[in-house]
Design a protein around this motif. Structure first.
Motif, PDB file in Angstrom:
ATOM      1  N   UNK A 140       0.810  -1.211   0.000  1.00 31.09           N
ATOM      2  CA  UNK A 140       0.000   0.000   0.000  1.00 31.09           C
ATOM      3  C   UNK A 140       0.843   1.262   0.000  1.00 31.09           C
ATOM      4  N   UNK A 141       2.128   1.141  -0.243  1.00 25.13           N
ATOM      5  CA  UNK A 141       3.023   2.287  -0.360  1.00 25.13           C
ATOM      6  C   UNK A 141       3.513   2.348  -1.806  1.00 25.13           C
ATOM      7  N   UNK A 142       4.169   3.397  -2.172  1.00 27.13           N
ATOM      8  CA  UNK A 142       4.837   3.436  -3.479  1.00 27.13           C
ATOM      9  C   UNK A 142       6.226   3.996  -3.244  1.00 27.13           C
ATOM     10  N   UNK A 143       6.962   3.238  -2.437  1.00 27.66           N
ATOM     11  CA  UNK A 143       8.268   3.746  -2.009  1.00 27.66           C
ATOM     12  C   UNK A 143       9.330   3.633  -3.092  1.00 27.66           C
ATOM     13  N   UNK A 157      14.367   4.776  -5.448  1.00 25.18           N
ATOM     14  CA  UNK A 157      13.508   5.465  -4.490  1.00 25.18           C
ATOM     15  C   UNK A 157      13.555   6.946  -4.878  1.00 25.18           C
ATOM     16  N   UNK A 158      12.592   7.750  -4.449  1.00 22.55           N
ATOM     17  CA  UNK A 158      12.590   9.150  -4.873  1.00 22.55           C
ATOM     18  C   UNK A 158      13.918   9.849  -4.580  1.00 22.55           C
ATOM     19  N   UNK A 159      14.442  10.489  -5.570  1.00 29.29           N
ATOM     20  CA  UNK A 159      15.690  11.267  -5.475  1.00 29.29           C
ATOM     21  C   UNK A 159      16.894  10.428  -5.033  1.00 29.29           C
ATOM     22  N   UNK A 160      16.790   9.114  -5.158  1.00 31.28           N
ATOM     23  CA  UNK A 160      17.896   8.203  -4.801  1.00 31.28           C
ATOM     24  C   UNK A 160      18.343   8.423  -3.350  1.00 31.28           C
ATOM     25  N   UNK A 161      17.424   8.898  -2.539  1.00 27.02           N
ATOM     26  CA  UNK A 161      17.778   9.204  -1.150  1.00 27.02           C
ATOM     27  C   UNK A 161      16.847   8.406  -0.235  1.00 27.02           C
ATOM     28  N   UNK A 162      16.944   8.647   1.067  1.00 28.94           N
ATOM     29  CA  UNK A 162      16.090   7.911   1.990  1.00 28.94           C
ATOM     30  C   UNK A 162      14.615   8.168   1.673  1.00 28.94           C
ATOM     31  N   UNK A 163      13.865   7.087   1.458  1.00 26.58           N
ATOM     32  CA  UNK A 163      12.481   7.255   1.066  1.00 26.58           C
ATOM     33  C   UNK A 163      11.594   7.280   2.295  1.00 26.58           C
ATOM     34  N   UNK A 164      10.843   8.363   2.451  1.00 28.70           N
ATOM     35  CA  UNK A 164       9.925   8.451   3.584  1.00 28.70           C
ATOM     36  C   UNK A 164       8.843   7.392   3.496  1.00 28.70           C
ATOM     37  N   UNK A 165       8.464   7.057   2.261  1.00 34.75           N
ATOM     38  CA  UNK A 165       7.365   6.108   2.086  1.00 34.75           C
ATOM     39  C   UNK A 165       7.769   4.673   2.436  1.00 34.75           C
ATOM     40  N   UNK A 166       9.054   4.378   2.430  1.00 34.67           N
ATOM     41  CA  UNK A 166       9.496   3.007   2.707  1.00 34.67           C
ATOM     42  C   UNK A 166       9.323   2.702   4.189  1.00 34.67           C
ATOM     43  N   UNK A 167       8.658   1.573   4.483  1.00 36.00           N
ATOM     44  CA  UNK A 167       8.434   1.209   5.884  1.00 36.00           C
ATOM     45  C   UNK A 167       9.357   0.066   6.320  1.00 36.00           C
TER      46      UNK A 167
END
Ligand code: SF4
Ligand code: FES
Length: 241
Positions: A140-143, A157-167
């Motif tokens: 249910x995420x799109x990390x 992952x977005x911007x090749x950085x730590x993804x907030x969406x990733x759980x």
């Protein structure tokens, strides 16, 4: 129910069944690399191509995306298909020469080597999009997503950085057929290594036995999603009553 013919065998299948599912239900082998029943089909690898004949017109379709139809005639193993599949697996071998799953498929399809140039011998990602689909459809995420066109296409992952969406659930690593995504728990940290980035997450420690047992971010996500008390996850599963 519809009646169709696959490799000369008359079979019946429920409407809404894909050709791949119908073939598998009758032990007819079609190679695949981007299919997993946990997620919807996507048609990334094209290995599952089959020839269909309808109203005397013949064409090639991806069997994981094409639904059964009354009177359809399907060939899964013609010379033309073998040629195309051979080419696809050679391209995959050049892209990911060390990927076990690709090597296995090549062996099964009788392909020993690739005529194409290897760009990066350590690349393991076949761009099957299983990881992005499981993240979106199951978690249910799109990390993570497939980004960039053409030869620069990759999982990121977005911007090749730590993804907030990733759980930090690791579903992407579990579903990846080639181990291009790896997951490792080291002490109090979960490390997820993707083809082009590395993510770290804090693991929750059980106050009773001291085990680091689940990513804090995943537990927070579950508490919020299921609207349950945080107390449920105070202890690890082994120490709960
Ligand atoms: S990382 Fe794995 S699951 Fe994701 S696209 Fe690449 S090979 Fe497929
Ligand atoms: S299995 Fe159908 S395109 Fe990959």
């Amino acid at each position: 129910m519809v009646t169709l013919t696959i490799d000369g065998q008359r079979i019946q299948a429920e409407e809404g069944t894909t050709l791949l599912e119908a073939a598998r239900d009758h032990n007819i082998y079609i190679p695949t690399l981007c299919v997993n029943e946990a997620v919807s089909p996507y048609g990334a690898c094209r290995l599952c191509l089959v020839e269909v004949t309808k109203k005397e017109r013949q064409r090639l379709v991806a069997s994981c995306l094409y639904f059964v139809e009354e009177g359809l005639i399907v060939r899964t193993d013609s010379e033309r298909i073998a040629l195309i599949r051979g080419m696809i697996i050679e391209l995959l071998l050049a892209r990911c020469p060390k990927a076990g799953e690709v090597q296995e498929l090549a062996k099964r399809l009788g392909v020993r080597e690739s005529r194409f140039r290897v760009e990066d011998e350590n690349n393991l990602c076949v761009l099957c999009a299983l990881c992005t689909r499981v993240c979106q459809e199951v978690v249910g995420q799109s990390a993570i997503s497939l980004v960039n066109p053409g030869t620069d296409r990759e999982v990121a992952i977005p911007f090749y950085d730590n993804s907030d969406a990733c759980i930090a659930c690791g579903s992407c690593a579990y579903i990846c057929p080639t181990e291009a995504i790896k997951l490792e728990d080291v002490g109090d940290t979960r490390i997820i290594t993707m083809p082009n980035c590395r993510l770290e997450f804090k693991l929750k420690q059980c106050p009773k036995c001291g085990t680091y047992w689940a990513p804090e971010k995943q537990l927070e996500y579950m508490i919020k999603k299921a609207n349950i008390s945080p107390k449920v996850f105070d202890l690890c599963p082994d120490c709960r009553e």
